[in-house]
Scaffold this motif. Structure first.
Motif, mmCIF file in Angstrom:
data_model
loop_
_atom_site.group_PDB
_atom_site.id
_atom_site.type_symbol
_atom_site.label_atom_id
_atom_site.label_comp_id
_atom_site.label_asym_id
_atom_site.label_seq_id
_atom_site.Cartn_x
_atom_site.Cartn_y
_atom_site.Cartn_z
ATOM 1 N N PRO A 10 0.644 -1.356 0.101
ATOM 2 C CA PRO A 10 0.026 0.286 0.102
ATOM 3 C C PRO A 10 1.522 1.183 0.094
ATOM 4 N N THR A 11 1.874 1.241 0.020
ATOM 5 C CA THR A 11 2.525 2.078 0.975
ATOM 6 C C THR A 11 2.898 2.667 -0.778
ATOM 7 N N ALA A 12 3.443 2.046 -1.931
ATOM 8 C CA ALA A 12 4.227 1.460 -3.041
ATOM 9 C C ALA A 12 2.802 2.483 -3.785
ATOM 10 N N LEU A 13 1.928 2.205 -3.165
ATOM 11 C CA LEU A 13 0.196 2.735 -3.779
ATOM 12 C C LEU A 13 0.224 4.499 -3.903
ATOM 13 N N LEU A 14 0.720 4.283 -2.498
ATOM 14 C CA LEU A 14 0.304 5.839 -2.312
ATOM 15 C C LEU A 14 1.438 7.087 -2.528
ATOM 16 N N GLU A 15 2.918 5.929 -2.558
ATOM 17 C CA GLU A 15 3.817 7.150 -3.177
ATOM 18 C C GLU A 15 3.505 7.362 -4.364
ATOM 19 N N LEU A 16 2.956 6.565 -5.369
ATOM 20 C CA LEU A 16 2.443 6.389 -6.829
ATOM 21 C C LEU A 16 1.574 7.671 -6.938
ATOM 22 N N VAL A 17 0.841 7.982 -6.306
ATOM 23 C CA VAL A 17 -0.110 8.592 -6.501
ATOM 24 C C VAL A 17 0.284 9.929 -5.480
ATOM 25 N N ARG A 18 1.476 10.251 -5.007
ATOM 26 C CA ARG A 18 1.350 11.811 -4.398
ATOM 27 C C ARG A 18 3.134 11.984 -5.432
ATOM 28 N N LEU A 19 2.674 11.307 -6.400
ATOM 29 C CA LEU A 19 4.408 11.231 -7.300
ATOM 30 C C LEU A 19 3.235 11.671 -8.649
ATOM 31 N N VAL A 20 2.357 10.827 -8.729
ATOM 32 C CA VAL A 20 1.375 12.044 -9.759
ATOM 33 C C VAL A 20 0.921 13.133 -9.717
ATOM 34 N N GLN A 21 0.701 12.972 -8.054
ATOM 35 C CA GLN A 21 0.256 14.418 -7.783
ATOM 36 C C GLN A 21 0.438 16.046 -7.834
ATOM 37 N N ALA A 22 2.011 15.246 -7.508
ATOM 38 C CA ALA A 22 2.830 16.374 -6.394
ATOM 39 C C ALA A 22 4.503 16.774 -7.443
ATOM 40 N N GLU A 23 4.424 16.033 -8.415
ATOM 41 C CA GLU A 23 5.730 15.654 -9.441
ATOM 42 C C GLU A 23 5.245 15.294 -10.630
ATOM 43 N N GLY A 24 3.825 15.059 -11.125
ATOM 44 C CA GLY A 24 3.390 14.920 -12.800
ATOM 45 C C GLY A 24 3.826 13.844 -13.449
ATOM 46 N N LEU A 50 -7.510 9.614 -8.819
ATOM 47 C CA LEU A 50 -6.079 10.288 -9.835
ATOM 48 C C LEU A 50 -7.322 10.162 -11.137
ATOM 49 N N GLU A 51 -6.760 11.254 -12.417
ATOM 50 C CA GLU A 51 -7.330 11.397 -13.062
ATOM 51 C C GLU A 51 -6.654 11.005 -14.338
ATOM 52 N N LEU A 52 -6.170 9.382 -13.563
ATOM 53 C CA LEU A 52 -5.191 8.621 -15.262
ATOM 54 C C LEU A 52 -6.200 6.911 -14.885
ATOM 55 N N PRO A 53 -6.414 6.441 -16.525
ATOM 56 C CA PRO A 53 -7.084 5.001 -16.120
ATOM 57 C C PRO A 53 -6.416 4.443 -15.307
ATOM 58 N N HIS A 54 -7.052 3.583 -14.416
ATOM 59 C CA HIS A 54 -6.494 2.527 -13.394
ATOM 60 C C HIS A 54 -7.870 1.983 -13.124
ATOM 61 N N VAL A 55 -6.820 0.729 -12.579
ATOM 62 C CA VAL A 55 -8.023 -0.745 -12.006
ATOM 63 C C VAL A 55 -7.581 -0.763 -10.826
ATOM 64 N N VAL A 56 -8.801 -0.943 -9.778
ATOM 65 C CA VAL A 56 -8.200 -0.936 -8.164
ATOM 66 C C VAL A 56 -9.381 -1.494 -8.258
#
Length: 83
Positions: A10-24, A50-56
């Motif tokens: 889960p921490t990796a997914l949270l980091e990915l969310v952060r990278l999308v939101q903060a780092e583009g 996220l405003e990206l294609p996703h499967v969750v």
């Protein structure tokens, strides 16, 4: 054109969310199905925003085998569409 598939942390997914939101960061697809009790459901809900294609897969269930199964299914559908 990358695919980010996370099935066990889960921490990796949270980091990915952060990278999308903060780092583009802009993967073409996010597969977010981490398993567990700590932050699993929360990380998936964050990925859903996220405003990206996703499967969750919502909730605590998931795992690496589920992430791989999703990718295999997408590849099979892609191969069928190309036939």
């Amino acid at each position: 054109g990358s695919i980010a598939a996370i099935g066990n942390a889960p921490t990796a997914l949270l980091e990915l969310v952060r990278l999308v939101q903060a780092e583009g960061a802009r993967p073409a697809l996010v597969v977010g199905v981490p398993v567990g009790f700590v932050s699993a459901a929360e990380s998936k809900e964050a990925a859903l925003a996220l405003e990206l294609p996703h499967v969750v897969a919502r909730g605590r269930k998931g795992g690496s085998p589920i992430a791989v199964a999703i990718l295999h299914a997408l590849l099979a559908l892609s191969a069928e569409a190309g036939s």
